[in-house]
Scaffold this motif. Structure first.
Motif, PDB file in Angstrom:
ATOM      1  N   PRO A 132       4.473  -2.071   5.520  1.00 17.71           N
ATOM      2  CA  PRO A 132       3.607  -3.001   6.257  1.00 17.71           C
ATOM      3  C   PRO A 132       3.968  -3.187   7.724  1.00 17.71           C
ATOM      4  CG  PRO A 132       4.014  -3.856   4.068  1.00 17.71           C
ATOM      5  CD  PRO A 132       4.868  -2.628   4.207  1.00 17.71           C
ATOM      6  N   LYS A 133       5.268  -3.180   8.064  1.00 15.17           N
ATOM      7  CA  LYS A 133       5.654  -3.424   9.458  1.00 15.17           C
ATOM      8  C   LYS A 133       5.171  -2.318  10.392  1.00 15.17           C
ATOM      9  CE  LYS A 133      10.258  -1.302   9.054  1.00 15.17           C
ATOM     10  NZ  LYS A 133      11.724  -1.542   9.135  1.00 15.17           N
ATOM     11  N   ALA A 134       4.812  -1.164   9.833  1.00 19.60           N
ATOM     12  CA  ALA A 134       4.326  -0.044  10.640  1.00 19.60           C
ATOM     13  C   ALA A 134       2.805  -0.024  10.746  1.00 19.60           C
ATOM     14  CB  ALA A 134       4.814   1.281  10.048  1.00 19.60           C
ATOM     15  N   LEU A 135       2.145  -1.072  10.251  1.00 17.62           N
ATOM     16  CA  LEU A 135       0.684  -1.121  10.238  1.00 17.62           C
ATOM     17  C   LEU A 135       0.160  -2.171  11.214  1.00 17.62           C
ATOM     18  CD1 LEU A 135       0.111  -1.114   6.357  1.00 17.62           C
ATOM     19  CD2 LEU A 135       0.181   0.873   7.894  1.00 17.62           C
ATOM     20  N   SER A 136      -1.049  -1.948  11.683  1.00 20.29           N
ATOM     21  CA  SER A 136      -1.726  -2.957  12.503  1.00 20.29           C
ATOM     22  C   SER A 136      -2.252  -4.071  11.604  1.00 20.29           C
ATOM     23  CB  SER A 136      -2.896  -2.327  13.254  1.00 20.29           C
ATOM     24  OG  SER A 136      -3.925  -1.955  12.328  1.00 20.29           O
ATOM     25  N   GLY A 137      -2.714  -5.161  12.220  1.00 18.88           N
ATOM     26  CA  GLY A 137      -3.253  -6.270  11.434  1.00 18.88           C
ATOM     27  C   GLY A 137      -4.432  -5.851  10.576  1.00 18.88           C
ATOM     28  N   GLY A 138      -5.326  -5.059  11.154  1.00 17.30           N
ATOM     29  CA  GLY A 138      -6.482  -4.598  10.394  1.00 17.30           C
ATOM     30  C   GLY A 138      -6.085  -3.701   9.231  1.00 17.30           C
ATOM     31  N   GLN A 139      -5.095  -2.835   9.449  1.00 23.15           N
ATOM     32  CA  GLN A 139      -4.624  -1.958   8.376  1.00 23.15           C
ATOM     33  C   GLN A 139      -3.962  -2.771   7.261  1.00 23.15           C
ATOM     34  OE1 GLN A 139      -2.184   0.529  10.863  1.00 23.15           O
ATOM     35  NE2 GLN A 139      -3.728   2.159  10.981  1.00 23.15           N
ATOM     36  N   ARG A 140      -3.176  -3.770   7.632  1.00 23.27           N
ATOM     37  CA  ARG A 140      -2.550  -4.622   6.613  1.00 23.27           C
ATOM     38  C   ARG A 140      -3.604  -5.327   5.773  1.00 23.27           C
ATOM     39  NH1 ARG A 140       2.238  -7.650  10.112  1.00 23.27           N
ATOM     40  NH2 ARG A 140       3.184  -5.737  10.933  1.00 23.27           N
ATOM     41  N   GLN A 141      -4.683  -5.794   6.433  1.00 20.03           N
ATOM     42  CA  GLN A 141      -5.718  -6.484   5.680  1.00 20.03           C
ATOM     43  C   GLN A 141      -6.431  -5.535   4.731  1.00 20.03           C
ATOM     44  OE1 GLN A 141      -6.546  -9.049   4.037  1.00 20.03           O
ATOM     45  NE2 GLN A 141      -6.536 -10.311   5.896  1.00 20.03           N
ATOM     46  N   ARG A 142      -6.618  -4.289   5.148  1.00 14.79           N
ATOM     47  CA  ARG A 142      -7.224  -3.302   4.235  1.00 14.79           C
ATOM     48  C   ARG A 142      -6.317  -3.018   3.050  1.00 14.79           C
ATOM     49  NH1 ARG A 142      -8.621   1.911   7.063  1.00 14.79           N
ATOM     50  NH2 ARG A 142      -7.563   1.120   8.897  1.00 14.79           N
ATOM     51  N   VAL A 143      -5.020  -2.988   3.283  1.00 17.45           N
ATOM     52  CA  VAL A 143      -4.080  -2.791   2.174  1.00 17.45           C
ATOM     53  C   VAL A 143      -4.143  -3.980   1.214  1.00 17.45           C
ATOM     54  CG1 VAL A 143      -1.660  -2.496   1.513  1.00 17.45           C
ATOM     55  CG2 VAL A 143      -2.540  -1.336   3.553  1.00 17.45           C
ATOM     56  N   ALA A 144      -4.201  -5.178   1.777  1.00 18.53           N
ATOM     57  CA  ALA A 144      -4.305  -6.368   0.929  1.00 18.53           C
ATOM     58  C   ALA A 144      -5.569  -6.317   0.078  1.00 18.53           C
ATOM     59  CB  ALA A 144      -4.296  -7.628   1.796  1.00 18.53           C
ATOM     60  N   MET A 145      -6.682  -5.867   0.680  1.00 22.80           N
ATOM     61  CA  MET A 145      -7.922  -5.728  -0.093  1.00 22.80           C
ATOM     62  C   MET A 145      -7.775  -4.632  -1.143  1.00 22.80           C
ATOM     63  SD  MET A 145     -11.087  -6.359   2.540  1.00 22.80           S
ATOM     64  CE  MET A 145     -10.538  -5.336   3.891  1.00 22.80           C
TER      65      MET A 145
END
Length: 386
Positions: A132-145
């Motif tokens: 997660p620390k290597a992801l942007s905010g939008g990418q983290r939210q897509r992972v959460a989804m």
């Protein structure tokens, strides 16, 4: 996916505070429903009761015909996407998505299949080995989804999932969520305080205030036929203008008087307010959206009996449109005008009023005088323009 029914749901805390009052809603299979309202209105509490994270104080929560009030969250077949992403920082994207499936003891082959399908759907294939620390905010939210979707839940809950993103990214993610809903046909309940998100994403919107449902309807119908002043002011940006006006019957016509201005209203509206018991000399609240006011000289000339005047305090250039902040008889109103307008701050301006688009509210109760509603469901049964 699934149908969801909330019957007289309420939440009362031990100190007696009633956070949610008599909440009723039927969500159809595959529907995208938005809960919207100001902070503290009870929307997230309602979502958490659906998820099983808050105890239901009264009423029935039904999923696919089964009452689930007393089921543990893990047994409700519901997945939730949180505002904070809630990703495990020490796990990769793939491992984050696998985690709930491993807890459910699914076979490895099924886990691999679901993760592959979900990562393709969300465009996460190239990110599966990152943390997660290597992801942007939008990418983290897509992972959460993705971690929620991979479970194949009956209902997908989203609690202000975009509030931590900047404005540009929020706009991009709104598009992504809309596309995702189209692909999955998922039953989604989404909580936000942002009425723009609500209007652009939802099939239907539940507007809440102080723990109570104010109105449930489609975005277009909420915008055009708000049941009360709260809904009218909350839905729309810039928000609707409100001015206290006096009903003035003169020469067989009905006017609304504000200061020195008299606004002639269509007979269909005059008939409606008389039927509701309002008469000459009564004060009501006029609601008019900024886009229904014009400073165009031709429009003003063509509406000699439907205009207001005031002093422009602020001129706000927005590119595709401009906003005029006008002091009208002591009340600030906003007019959304053409960017080619010659009006500037300090000018005294006349604004033509599109009287076919006005709203009238009872000054004490705030209810919309020009609509009829079913007293049991709160749904508009007669449009104000009828």
């Amino acid at each position: 996916m699934s149908e969801l029914n909330l019957k007289h749901i309420k939440k009362v805390y031990p100190n007696g505070f009633e956070a949610v009052k008599d909440f009723n809603l039927d969500v159809k299979d595959g529907e995208f429903v938005i809960f919207v309202g100001p902070s503290g209105c009870g929307k997230s509490t309602t979502l958490r009761m659906i998820a099983g994270l808050e105890e239901i104080s009264g009423g029935d929560l039904i999923i696919d015909g089964n009452r689930v009030n007393d089921l543990d969250p893990k047994d409700r077949k519901i997945a939730m996407v949180f505002q904070s992403y809630a990703l495990y920082p020490f796990l990769t994207v793939r491992e984050n998505m696998e985690f709930p499936l491993k807890i459910a003891k699914l076979p490895k082959e099924e886990i691999d299949k679901r993760v592959a399908q979900t990562s393709r759907t969300l465009g996460l294939d190239s990110l599966l080995d990152r943390k997660p620390k290597a992801l942007s905010g939008g990418q983290r939210q897509r992972v959460a989804m993705g971690r929620a979707i991979v479970r194949h839940p009956k209902v997908l809950l989203m609690d202000e999932p975009l509030s931590n993103l900047d404005a540009k990214l929020r706009g991009q993610m709104r598009v992504e969520i809309s596309k995702l809903h189209e692909k999955l046909g998922a039953t989604i309940i989404y909580v936000t305080h942002d009425q723009t998100e609500a209007m652009t994403l939802g099939d239907r919107i539940v507007v809440m205030s102080d723990g109570e449902v104010q109105q449930i309807d489609t975005p277009a119908h909420l915008y055009d036929y708000p049941i009360n002043k709260f809904v009218a002011g909350f839905i729309g940006s810039p928000q609707m203008n409100f001015m206290d006006v006096v009903i003035n019957e003169k020469d067989g016509k009905t006017y609304l008087t504000v200061g020195d201005d008299n606004i002639l209203i269509p007979e269909k509206f005059a008939t409606r307010i008389r039927e509701k018991g309002y008469k000459d000399g009564d004060t009501v609240t006029l609601g008019i959206r900024p886009e229904d006011l014009s400073d165009d000289p031709e429009e003003v000339a063509n509406h000699p009996e439907a205009k207001v005047k005031g002093k422009v305090e602020v001129y706000e250039m927005l590119g595709a449109a401009s906003n005029l902040y006008v002091d009208c008889n002591g009340t600030q109103i906003i007019a959304a005008v053409d960017p080619s307008s010659k009006t500037k701050a300090g000018d005294v301006v006349e604004l033509a009023v599109n009287t076919d688009r006005i709203h009238l509210f009872d000054k004490d109760t705030g209810r919309n005088i020009l609509v009829e509603v079913d007293p049991d469901t709160g749904i508009v049964i007669e449009e104000r323009s009828a």
